[in-house]
Design an enzyme around this catalytic site. Sequence first.
Site, PDB file in Angstrom:
ATOM      1  N   CYS A 110      21.381  17.089  20.068  1.00  0.00           N
ATOM      2  CA  CYS A 110      21.948  16.915  18.765  1.00  0.00           C
ATOM      3  C   CYS A 110      23.392  17.452  18.906  1.00  0.00           C
ATOM      4  O   CYS A 110      24.327  16.679  19.259  1.00  0.00           O
ATOM      5  CB  CYS A 110      21.187  17.684  17.704  1.00  0.00           C
ATOM      6  SG  CYS A 110      21.630  17.372  16.081  1.00  0.00           S
ATOM      7  N   HIS A 209      15.727  15.345  18.454  1.00  0.00           N
ATOM      8  CA  HIS A 209      15.353  16.796  18.972  1.00  0.00           C
ATOM      9  C   HIS A 209      13.847  16.692  19.774  1.00  0.00           C
ATOM     10  O   HIS A 209      12.878  16.941  19.216  1.00  0.00           O
ATOM     11  CB  HIS A 209      15.247  17.795  17.891  1.00  0.00           C
ATOM     12  CG  HIS A 209      16.567  18.525  17.286  1.00  0.00           C
ATOM     13  ND1 HIS A 209      17.057  19.435  18.070  1.00  0.00           N
ATOM     14  CD2 HIS A 209      17.390  17.807  16.433  1.00  0.00           C
ATOM     15  CE1 HIS A 209      18.037  20.005  17.166  1.00  0.00           C
ATOM     16  NE2 HIS A 209      18.362  18.697  16.553  1.00  0.00           N
ATOM     17  N   GLU A 211      13.043  18.481  21.993  1.00  0.00           N
ATOM     18  CA  GLU A 211      12.043  19.737  22.002  1.00  0.00           C
ATOM     19  C   GLU A 211      10.979  20.003  20.848  1.00  0.00           C
ATOM     20  O   GLU A 211      10.179  20.823  20.992  1.00  0.00           O
ATOM     21  CB  GLU A 211      13.115  20.809  22.210  1.00  0.00           C
ATOM     22  CG  GLU A 211      13.381  21.460  20.777  1.00  0.00           C
ATOM     23  CD  GLU A 211      14.839  20.620  20.371  1.00  0.00           C
ATOM     24  OE1 GLU A 211      15.355  20.942  19.316  1.00  0.00           O
ATOM     25  OE2 GLU A 211      14.975  19.635  20.972  1.00  0.00           O
TER      26      GLU A 211
END
Length: 232
Positions: A110, A209, A211
């Site tokens: 990001c 994202h 994660e």
Amino acid sequence: MAPRPLIGLTTSRPSEGQLQGFHGTPRHYAQAITHVGGSPVLLPNLPELAEDFAARIDALLLTGGVDIHPRYYAQVPRRHLGEVDEERDAFEYALYSAVRRLGKPVLGICRGMQLINVFEGGSLHQHLPEVASLWADHAQLGRAPTLGHSVDFVPGSRLGQAHPGTALVNSYHHQAVDVVAPGLSCTATAPDGAVEGIEGEGLLGVQWHPELLFEHHPHALGTFTAWMALLK
């Protein structure tokens, strides 16, 4: 058993309230790094230690956060620019420069992807709703692990080899890469053509994202496996 590679994670800090001096980042980044065999360590915003941090870590993960000050890509702040953190910008510039001089791999997520592009000489759209050609929902309201728009990967790229040809991702940003920096290539795009992934020598960046997704959507782990392969 060989030691796990030490992965430095950049940190953010709340701008208000009692935690104003706190440096941290969501634990999801560390969990993803651990899952692919790395050992995560958080790096506080201390420019005077940037060289030391760079020497000690094996690779760098630039995490998400607030907007980058436009002076880093030769622009002035425009209407709807979000919060910036000039101390973090300065630290991450010093850290990134030191890591690059040492030839160590960098992953940007990001804001982190945007930093890679800016530090390598590219530019950003400061506010996507003002870019008429970019119509996809880049600021979804659905919380993780909700999926948002799709991305298409360039066949043969590192991201393309680690993901299906098209995959659904999440999207929580109001800025994006405009001009891709020299030496980088766009290897993933949103349905409206927005740059979603970039690659260069020792560099990998994604706008979404992963994660927040990998535990529920295994394809999202591809970002981390593609990057960790650069350590071998």
